[in-house]
Structures are given as structure tokens and as C-alpha cells.
Scaffold this motif. Sequence first.
Motif, PDB file in Angstrom:
ATOM      1  N   HIS A 209       0.833  -1.204   0.000  1.00 32.42           N
ATOM      2  CA  HIS A 209       0.000   0.000   0.000  1.00 32.42           C
ATOM      3  C   HIS A 209       0.864   1.249   0.000  1.00 32.42           C
ATOM      4  O   HIS A 209       0.629   2.183  -0.770  1.00 32.42           O
ATOM      5  CB  HIS A 209      -0.933   0.007   1.213  1.00 32.42           C
ATOM      6  CG  HIS A 209      -1.690   1.278   1.353  1.00 32.42           C
ATOM      7  ND1 HIS A 209      -2.738   1.610   0.531  1.00 32.42           N
ATOM      8  CD2 HIS A 209      -1.517   2.328   2.193  1.00 32.42           C
ATOM      9  CE1 HIS A 209      -3.190   2.797   0.871  1.00 32.42           C
ATOM     10  NE2 HIS A 209      -2.468   3.259   1.882  1.00 32.42           N
ATOM     11  N   LYS A 210       1.873   1.276   0.859  1.00 31.05           N
ATOM     12  CA  LYS A 210       2.765   2.436   0.968  1.00 31.05           C
ATOM     13  C   LYS A 210       3.510   2.684  -0.346  1.00 31.05           C
ATOM     14  O   LYS A 210       3.735   3.829  -0.733  1.00 31.05           O
ATOM     15  CB  LYS A 210       3.766   2.194   2.108  1.00 31.05           C
ATOM     16  CG  LYS A 210       4.710   3.322   2.353  1.00 31.05           C
ATOM     17  CD  LYS A 210       4.009   4.476   3.020  1.00 31.05           C
ATOM     18  CE  LYS A 210       5.038   5.536   3.406  1.00 31.05           C
ATOM     19  NZ  LYS A 210       4.436   6.684   3.994  1.00 31.05           N
ATOM     20  N   ALA A 211       3.833   1.601  -1.061  1.00 25.85           N
ATOM     21  CA  ALA A 211       4.543   1.716  -2.330  1.00 25.85           C
ATOM     22  C   ALA A 211       3.599   2.044  -3.486  1.00 25.85           C
ATOM     23  O   ALA A 211       4.051   2.254  -4.613  1.00 25.85           O
ATOM     24  CB  ALA A 211       5.293   0.418  -2.623  1.00 25.85           C
ATOM     25  N   GLY A 212       2.303   2.063  -3.216  1.00 24.58           N
ATOM     26  CA  GLY A 212       1.331   2.382  -4.263  1.00 24.58           C
ATOM     27  C   GLY A 212       1.048   1.213  -5.192  1.00 24.58           C
ATOM     28  O   GLY A 212       0.533   1.412  -6.294  1.00 24.58           O
ATOM     29  N   LYS A 213       1.378   0.022  -4.754  1.00 20.07           N
ATOM     30  CA  LYS A 213       1.152  -1.178  -5.572  1.00 20.07           C
ATOM     31  C   LYS A 213      -0.190  -1.808  -5.232  1.00 20.07           C
ATOM     32  O   LYS A 213      -0.746  -1.612  -4.149  1.00 20.07           O
ATOM     33  CB  LYS A 213       2.261  -2.213  -5.320  1.00 20.07           C
ATOM     34  CG  LYS A 213       3.666  -1.698  -5.504  1.00 20.07           C
ATOM     35  CD  LYS A 213       3.965  -1.455  -6.947  1.00 20.07           C
ATOM     36  CE  LYS A 213       5.418  -0.997  -7.085  1.00 20.07           C
ATOM     37  NZ  LYS A 213       5.794  -0.689  -8.408  1.00 20.07           N
ATOM     38  N   GLU A 214      -0.693  -2.595  -6.162  1.00 20.10           N
ATOM     39  CA  GLU A 214      -1.952  -3.307  -5.942  1.00 20.10           C
ATOM     40  C   GLU A 214      -1.730  -4.426  -4.938  1.00 20.10           C
ATOM     41  O   GLU A 214      -0.734  -5.155  -5.010  1.00 20.10           O
ATOM     42  CB  GLU A 214      -2.461  -3.890  -7.255  1.00 20.10           C
ATOM     43  CG  GLU A 214      -3.789  -4.601  -7.115  1.00 20.10           C
ATOM     44  CD  GLU A 214      -4.289  -5.168  -8.431  1.00 20.10           C
ATOM     45  OE1 GLU A 214      -5.317  -5.862  -8.391  1.00 20.10           O
ATOM     46  OE2 GLU A 214      -3.654  -4.941  -9.472  1.00 20.10           O
ATOM     47  N   ILE A 215      -2.668  -4.547  -4.002  1.00 21.85           N
ATOM     48  CA  ILE A 215      -2.579  -5.612  -3.004  1.00 21.85           C
ATOM     49  C   ILE A 215      -3.399  -6.785  -3.514  1.00 21.85           C
ATOM     50  O   ILE A 215      -4.625  -6.785  -3.453  1.00 21.85           O
ATOM     51  CB  ILE A 215      -3.094  -5.140  -1.636  1.00 21.85           C
ATOM     52  CG1 ILE A 215      -2.279  -3.940  -1.158  1.00 21.85           C
ATOM     53  CG2 ILE A 215      -3.021  -6.270  -0.611  1.00 21.85           C
ATOM     54  CD1 ILE A 215      -2.819  -3.269   0.087  1.00 21.85           C
TER      55      ILE A 215
END
Length: 104
Positions: free
Chosen positions: A11-17
Amino acid sequence: MEYVYAAMLLHKAGKEINEKSVSEVLKSAGVSADSARVKALVASIAEVDIDEAIKSAPAMMAAAPAPAAEAPAKKEEKPKEEEKEEDEGKKEEEAMEGLGALFG
């Protein structure tokens, strides 16, 4: 706990979980990912607005201040039941401090 940390990192990296990304983060951290746990995590946070959850989380202290050193005194005898209650309260407090680190 490492599963939640993986999701928070994504989430912090802006990636899809998703299952693949959580599994990859866990694998790169040296954790053998359990696919059932990964699926459960992804499903449980699918409808959660993580930013809003972080904002609404109660403010936690990152580290409690160290108690002042006192001269050794005689240990008072406490009933076993009171000791158990204190231990449980301390464990809950420590767990909440750990969760605070996720959101701070």
C-alpha cells in the motif's frame, strides 16, 4: 503479522494488493507464504480504505518512556490472580503498540 506488513508495504509503495504481490513480498522476505492465509488477507482488506483506516486509528505511542530506576525494595506478595490480570493487560498494551507501528 508478516502478512499484514506485506500488505501495508505494498500500500505504501502504491502497488496493488493482490495474492501474487503479497506472496512475492513474503517470499522476498524469506517467509514461506501460506496461500490460504494470503487469500484470506486479500479478501478481508479488499473493501477497506487503508488510508481512512490509518487516519481513524487511535494515536499510539511508538515507544513508552523508560521507568525511573528505583532502589530495590522487598517484593510484596500478590495473589496469583492479580498477577495474571497484570500480565494480560501488559500483553494487550504491547500488542497495541505493535499495531501502532503499522499505522505510524
